[in-house]
Motif scaffolding. Sequence first.
Motif, PDB file in Angstrom:
ATOM      1  N   GLU A 151       0.848  -1.190   0.000  1.00  0.00           N
ATOM      2  CA  GLU A 151       0.000   0.000   0.000  1.00  0.00           C
ATOM      3  C   GLU A 151       0.878   1.233   0.000  1.00  0.00           C
ATOM      4  O   GLU A 151       1.878   1.282   0.704  1.00  0.00           O
ATOM      5  N   ILE A 152       0.498   2.210  -0.784  1.00  0.00           N
ATOM      6  CA  ILE A 152       1.233   3.462  -0.799  1.00  0.00           C
ATOM      7  C   ILE A 152       0.321   4.567  -0.294  1.00  0.00           C
ATOM      8  O   ILE A 152      -0.790   4.754  -0.791  1.00  0.00           O
ATOM      9  N   LEU A 153       0.792   5.245   0.766  1.00  0.00           N
ATOM     10  CA  LEU A 153      -0.020   6.283   1.388  1.00  0.00           C
ATOM     11  C   LEU A 153       0.652   7.639   1.215  1.00  0.00           C
ATOM     12  O   LEU A 153       1.879   7.750   1.275  1.00  0.00           O
ATOM     13  N   GLU A 154      -0.176   8.652   1.008  1.00  0.00           N
ATOM     14  CA  GLU A 154       0.324  10.019   0.950  1.00  0.00           C
ATOM     15  C   GLU A 154      -0.400  10.793   2.042  1.00  0.00           C
ATOM     16  O   GLU A 154      -1.619  10.917   2.018  1.00  0.00           O
ATOM     17  N   TYR A 155       0.343  11.277   3.021  1.00  0.00           N
ATOM     18  CA  TYR A 155      -0.221  11.964   4.185  1.00  0.00           C
ATOM     19  C   TYR A 155      -1.379  11.182   4.795  1.00  0.00           C
ATOM     20  O   TYR A 155      -2.441  11.733   5.095  1.00  0.00           O
ATOM     21  N   GLY A 156      -1.175   9.879   4.992  1.00  0.00           N
ATOM     22  CA  GLY A 156      -2.154   9.063   5.692  1.00  0.00           C
ATOM     23  C   GLY A 156      -3.300   8.541   4.837  1.00  0.00           C
ATOM     24  O   GLY A 156      -4.109   7.755   5.306  1.00  0.00           O
ATOM     25  N   GLU A 157      -3.375   8.967   3.563  1.00  0.00           N
ATOM     26  CA  GLU A 157      -4.438   8.483   2.681  1.00  0.00           C
ATOM     27  C   GLU A 157      -3.852   7.442   1.729  1.00  0.00           C
ATOM     28  O   GLU A 157      -2.797   7.666   1.136  1.00  0.00           O
ATOM     29  N   ILE A 158      -4.551   6.311   1.589  1.00  0.00           N
ATOM     30  CA  ILE A 158      -4.083   5.300   0.649  1.00  0.00           C
ATOM     31  C   ILE A 158      -4.303   5.813  -0.780  1.00  0.00           C
ATOM     32  O   ILE A 158      -5.413   6.159  -1.163  1.00  0.00           O
ATOM     33  N   VAL A 159      -3.203   5.911  -1.545  1.00  0.00           N
ATOM     34  CA  VAL A 159      -3.351   6.375  -2.922  1.00  0.00           C
ATOM     35  C   VAL A 159      -3.234   5.230  -3.927  1.00  0.00           C
ATOM     36  O   VAL A 159      -3.778   5.298  -5.024  1.00  0.00           O
ATOM     37  N   ARG A 160      -2.491   4.176  -3.559  1.00  0.00           N
ATOM     38  CA  ARG A 160      -2.365   3.019  -4.453  1.00  0.00           C
ATOM     39  C   ARG A 160      -2.302   1.747  -3.623  1.00  0.00           C
ATOM     40  O   ARG A 160      -1.764   1.743  -2.530  1.00  0.00           O
ATOM     41  N   THR A 161      -2.810   0.677  -4.173  1.00  0.00           N
ATOM     42  CA  THR A 161      -2.641  -0.637  -3.564  1.00  0.00           C
ATOM     43  C   THR A 161      -2.222  -1.625  -4.650  1.00  0.00           C
ATOM     44  O   THR A 161      -2.776  -1.598  -5.748  1.00  0.00           O
ATOM     45  N   TYR A 162      -1.215  -2.433  -4.343  1.00  0.00           N
ATOM     46  CA  TYR A 162      -0.776  -3.429  -5.324  1.00  0.00           C
ATOM     47  C   TYR A 162      -0.891  -4.813  -4.720  1.00  0.00           C
ATOM     48  O   TYR A 162      -0.557  -5.022  -3.561  1.00  0.00           O
ATOM     49  N   ASP A 163      -1.354  -5.743  -5.537  1.00  0.00           N
ATOM     50  CA  ASP A 163      -1.298  -7.155  -5.160  1.00  0.00           C
ATOM     51  C   ASP A 163      -0.002  -7.703  -5.750  1.00  0.00           C
ATOM     52  O   ASP A 163       0.101  -7.930  -6.957  1.00  0.00           O
ATOM     53  N   LEU A 164       1.018  -7.868  -4.888  1.00  0.00           N
ATOM     54  CA  LEU A 164       2.355  -8.211  -5.379  1.00  0.00           C
ATOM     55  C   LEU A 164       2.375  -9.561  -6.088  1.00  0.00           C
ATOM     56  O   LEU A 164       3.086  -9.755  -7.064  1.00  0.00           O
ATOM     57  N   SER A 165       1.558 -10.506  -5.592  1.00  0.00           N
ATOM     58  CA  SER A 165       1.586 -11.844  -6.180  1.00  0.00           C
ATOM     59  C   SER A 165       0.995 -11.834  -7.587  1.00  0.00           C
ATOM     60  O   SER A 165       1.284 -12.709  -8.396  1.00  0.00           O
ATOM     61  N   ALA A 166       0.169 -10.829  -7.881  1.00  0.00           N
ATOM     62  CA  ALA A 166      -0.461 -10.771  -9.201  1.00  0.00           C
ATOM     63  C   ALA A 166       0.320  -9.887 -10.171  1.00  0.00           C
ATOM     64  O   ALA A 166      -0.056  -9.728 -11.320  1.00  0.00           O
TER      65      ALA A 166
ATOM     66  N   GLY B  59       0.177   8.557   9.574  1.00  0.00           N
ATOM     67  CA  GLY B  59      -1.218   8.162   9.707  1.00  0.00           C
ATOM     68  C   GLY B  59      -1.359   6.656   9.713  1.00  0.00           C
ATOM     69  O   GLY B  59      -2.301   6.107   9.166  1.00  0.00           O
ATOM     70  N   SER B  60      -0.382   5.959  10.295  1.00  0.00           N
ATOM     71  CA  SER B  60      -0.361   4.510  10.219  1.00  0.00           C
ATOM     72  C   SER B  60       0.515   3.972  11.338  1.00  0.00           C
ATOM     73  O   SER B  60       1.513   4.576  11.697  1.00  0.00           O
ATOM     74  N   ASN B  61       0.130   2.828  11.885  1.00  0.00           N
ATOM     75  CA  ASN B  61       0.904   2.273  12.991  1.00  0.00           C
ATOM     76  C   ASN B  61       2.173   1.596  12.480  1.00  0.00           C
ATOM     77  O   ASN B  61       2.125   0.527  11.895  1.00  0.00           O
ATOM     78  N   LEU B  62       3.329   2.235  12.701  1.00  0.00           N
ATOM     79  CA  LEU B  62       4.546   1.771  12.061  1.00  0.00           C
ATOM     80  C   LEU B  62       5.439   0.918  12.940  1.00  0.00           C
ATOM     81  O   LEU B  62       6.157   0.061  12.457  1.00  0.00           O
TER      82      LEU B  62
END
Lengths: 116, 173
Positions: free
Chosen positions: A33-48, B135-138
Motif C-alpha cells: 500500500e502506498i499512502l500520501e499523508y495518511g491516505e491510501i493512494v495506491r494498492t498493489y497485489d504483489l503476487s499478481a 497516519g499509520s501504525n509503524l
Amino acid sequence: MKRKDFVIIAVLILAALVLLSINKTRKEAVFCEILEYGEIVRTYDLSALSDDEIIVVNDVEILISRNGCQVNQSDCPDKICINSGKISRVGEFIYCAPNGVLVRLSGESEADAVAY
Amino acid sequence: MLLRIKDSAKTVAVGGILSAVAIVLSYLESLIPPLAFLPVGAKLGLSNISLLFSAQTFGFPVTLAICIIKSGFVFLVRGASAGFISLCGGLIATIIMVLLSKIADKKDISVIGISVVAAVGHNFGQYIAASVLAGSNLFIAYAPALIIYGVIFGIITGIIAKVIIPKIKPLVK
C-alpha cells in the motif's frame, strides 16, 4: 555501573528477544500500500504483479516488484527512504517524512474491495 | 534575594550553554558517515549527554527548555517533519531522565541505566511521531531493533556522560 543497570538492560534485551521471536513468524508480503499523508493512494497485489512497476508519488520514485518494494529516488534532504533499501515482509515499511509518503507491506489489503 | 537572582542568571546561562552543546553534538553526529551494519537512521544520540547533565543538575524546566531548543534547531535545518519527530523523542527522553534522576540514588541506578532507558524511550517517541505523521501504525515490526539499538547507544552515551558529568558539575554548581 550499578547492579540495577544490568537488571534494566537485561529486561530490555529480553523484551526485544520476545518481540523478535514474534516477528520471525512474519510472512512474505502479499500487498503493498502506498499512502500520501495518511491516505491510501495506491494498492498493489504483489503476487499478481507480472512486471516491475515504477510509480512517482509526491516526488518519491517507488519501484514495486513481486519480491518487494524500494524507493529509487526522492528529493528529500536526508534520503532515509532510499537508504531503507528493499522491503519484502509483512509489517515492513519505508517512510519518507518530508514528502509524507509511506510504502507499507501487509498480508491483506485494507482496500481489498477497491480495484486500481 | 540577591543570591536568588544570581542563581537564576547562572541557570539561564548554563542552560543556554547546554542547549548549544546539544545542537553542536547532534550536528557533529550527523557528520559521521552511515555505517553499513547499522539500520537506517540509527544515531548515537550524543546530545542526550547534555540533557542527562541538565536532568541531574537542574531538573525538569531547564531540561525541557534544552530539548525544545534542540528540536527547534532541527525544525529550522531539516524541516517540520524532522523537527516534530525530534521533539517527540526528546520529550519522552526528558521525562524519563528527570524522573529516573530523582530516584536514581535510592534505587541504585547509575547514569548508564538512565541513559539506556532514555535512549529506548527516545526511539519509541520518534517512531510514535513518525506513525502520527504517516497516519499509520509503524513501529510494531521494528520494536526489537528500537530496543536493541537504544540499549547499545544508551550504554555508549551513558559511559561518556558518566566520565564527563562529575568533571563539569563543580564548574556550574
